[in-house]
Design an enzyme around this catalytic site. Structure first.
Site, PDB file in Angstrom:
ATOM      1  N   GLY A   1      46.662  45.089  42.700  1.00  0.00           N
ATOM      2  CA  GLY A   1      45.927  46.346  42.577  1.00  0.00           C
ATOM      3  C   GLY A   1      45.385  46.667  41.204  1.00  0.00           C
TER       4      GLY A   1
ATOM      5  N   ASN B   1      42.419  46.001  40.093  1.00  0.00           N
ATOM      6  CA  ASN B   1      41.064  46.548  40.287  1.00  0.00           C
ATOM      7  C   ASN B   1      41.119  47.971  40.820  1.00  0.00           C
ATOM      8  OD1 ASN B   1      38.582  44.723  39.830  1.00  0.00           O
ATOM      9  ND2 ASN B   1      40.145  43.335  40.659  1.00  0.00           N
TER      10      ASN B   1
ATOM     11  N   VAL C   1      37.703  43.232  58.053  1.00  0.00           N
ATOM     12  CA  VAL C   1      37.501  44.637  58.401  1.00  0.00           C
ATOM     13  C   VAL C   1      37.122  44.727  59.881  1.00  0.00           C
ATOM     14  CG1 VAL C   1      36.058  46.657  57.954  1.00  0.00           C
ATOM     15  CG2 VAL C   1      36.816  45.221  56.061  1.00  0.00           C
TER      16      VAL C   1
ATOM     17  N   ASN D   1      32.759  45.188  49.097  1.00  0.00           N
ATOM     18  CA  ASN D   1      33.815  44.242  48.736  1.00  0.00           C
ATOM     19  C   ASN D   1      33.485  43.565  47.417  1.00  0.00           C
ATOM     20  OD1 ASN D   1      36.154  42.538  49.139  1.00  0.00           O
ATOM     21  ND2 ASN D   1      34.760  40.888  49.731  1.00  0.00           N
TER      22      ASN D   1
ATOM     23  N   HIS E   1      34.205  39.865  45.600  1.00  0.00           N
ATOM     24  CA  HIS E   1      34.717  38.515  45.832  1.00  0.00           C
ATOM     25  C   HIS E   1      34.762  37.788  44.486  1.00  0.00           C
ATOM     26  CE1 HIS E   1      35.773  35.091  48.249  1.00  0.00           C
ATOM     27  NE2 HIS E   1      35.004  34.367  47.462  1.00  0.00           N
TER      28      HIS E   1
HETATM   29  C1  GAR Z   1      40.429  40.176  42.784  1.00  0.00           C
HETATM   30  O1  GAR Z   1      40.120  39.122  41.915  1.00  0.00           O
HETATM   31  C2  GAR Z   1      39.437  40.235  43.929  1.00  0.00           C
HETATM   32  O2  GAR Z   1      38.154  39.809  43.580  1.00  0.00           O
HETATM   33  C3  GAR Z   1      40.066  39.284  44.911  1.00  0.00           C
HETATM   34  O3  GAR Z   1      41.443  39.540  44.830  1.00  0.00           O
HETATM   35  C4  GAR Z   1      41.769  39.893  43.487  1.00  0.00           C
HETATM   36  C5  GAR Z   1      42.680  41.087  43.518  1.00  0.00           C
HETATM   37  O4  GAR Z   1      43.202  41.355  42.242  1.00  0.00           O
HETATM   38  N1  GAR Z   1      39.534  39.483  46.235  1.00  0.00           N
HETATM   39  C6  GAR Z   1      39.381  38.490  47.103  1.00  0.00           C
HETATM   40  O5  GAR Z   1      39.722  37.350  46.868  1.00  0.00           O
HETATM   41  C7  GAR Z   1      38.740  38.873  48.433  1.00  0.00           C
HETATM   42  N2  GAR Z   1      38.364  37.728  49.177  1.00  0.00           N
HETATM   43  P1  GAR Z   1      43.881  42.757  41.929  1.00  0.00           P
HETATM   44  O6  GAR Z   1      44.887  43.047  43.061  1.00  0.00           O
HETATM   45  O7  GAR Z   1      44.586  42.568  40.630  1.00  0.00           O
HETATM   46  O8  GAR Z   1      42.802  43.794  41.863  1.00  0.00           O
END
Ligand code: GAR
Length: 190
Positions: free
Chosen positions: A12, A14, A88, A102, A104
């Site tokens: 989490g 982000n 989703v 989203n 990625h």
């Molecule tokens: C992020 O890097 C995001 O881009 C990725 O998961 C990570 C979560 O980090 N999302 C995906 O891979 C979606 N396919 P966080 O929990 O530290 O924010």
């Protein structure tokens, strides 16, 4: 006030970065956090930020009715997937057309699709010997990572970089751009 819900499955960082960015914003408010894992660390981040957080099982998310009720209770206008690893469900897509965004951690259309998330993506980038990676922010549709692209930004990968190094560079781009891109989409200044 536009209300946004953040969806996160794990750490989490982000979600926290976005919530902090919009703290005290007069037009956009992060009013809810949703996860598919009740033990995800993101719940502790939400608590520290005074954002209510909820968990649903994968089946509950796929079925959708409780989740839709919750989103409606909080008058949610936009859903932001910030490290959310489930698909989703159609019920949500129908209710929020072009209002689910989203991020990625790669330059789509490379390294997207089912099972491509987090470090798996970075490991693949290293394995393929790519010299660049980056982030893609896109609208969500019914196919994994195939919705219309809103924004991309790239970083260089050096020959000695490990997947952890790539992860750090990509996270840095995410923190720098994701909140601002969300703001621009919502305020209509794309
Ligand atoms: C992020 O890097 C995001 O881009 C990725 O998961 C990570 C979560 O980090 N999302 C995906 O891979 C979606 N396919 P966080 O929990 O530290 O924010």
């Amino acid at each position: 006030m536009t209300q946004i819900a953040l969806f996160s499955s794990g750490n989490g960082t982000n979600a926290e970065n976005i919530a902090k960015y919009f703290d005290k914003n007069t037009q956009i408010e992060v009013s809810l956090l949703v996860s598919n894992d009740q033990n995800a660390y993101v719940h502790q981040r939400a608590k520290a930020l005074n954002i209510p957080s909820y968990s649903f099982s994968k089946n509950e998310i796929m079925e959708g009715s409780q989740l839709l009720r919750l989103l409606s209770d909080y008058s949610i206008d936009y859903i932001i997937l910030a490290g959310f690893l489930l698909k989703v469900p159609d019920t949500l897509l129908e209710k929020y057309p072009n209002r689910i965004i989203n991020i990625h951690p790669a330059l789509l259309p490379k390294y997207g699709g089912k099972g491509m998330y987090g470090d798996r993506v970075h490991k693949k980038v290293i394995e393929m010997g790519d010299t660049k990676s980056g982030i893609t922010i896109h609208y969500v549709n019914d196919k994994y990572d195939e919705g219309e692209i809103i924004f991309q930004s790239s970083c260089d990968i050096l020959p000695q970089d490990t997947y952890e190094d790539v992860s750090k560079k990509v996270h840095k781009l995410e923190y720098a751009h994701f909140p601002r891109v969300i703001e621009n989409v919502i305020l209509g200044n794309r």
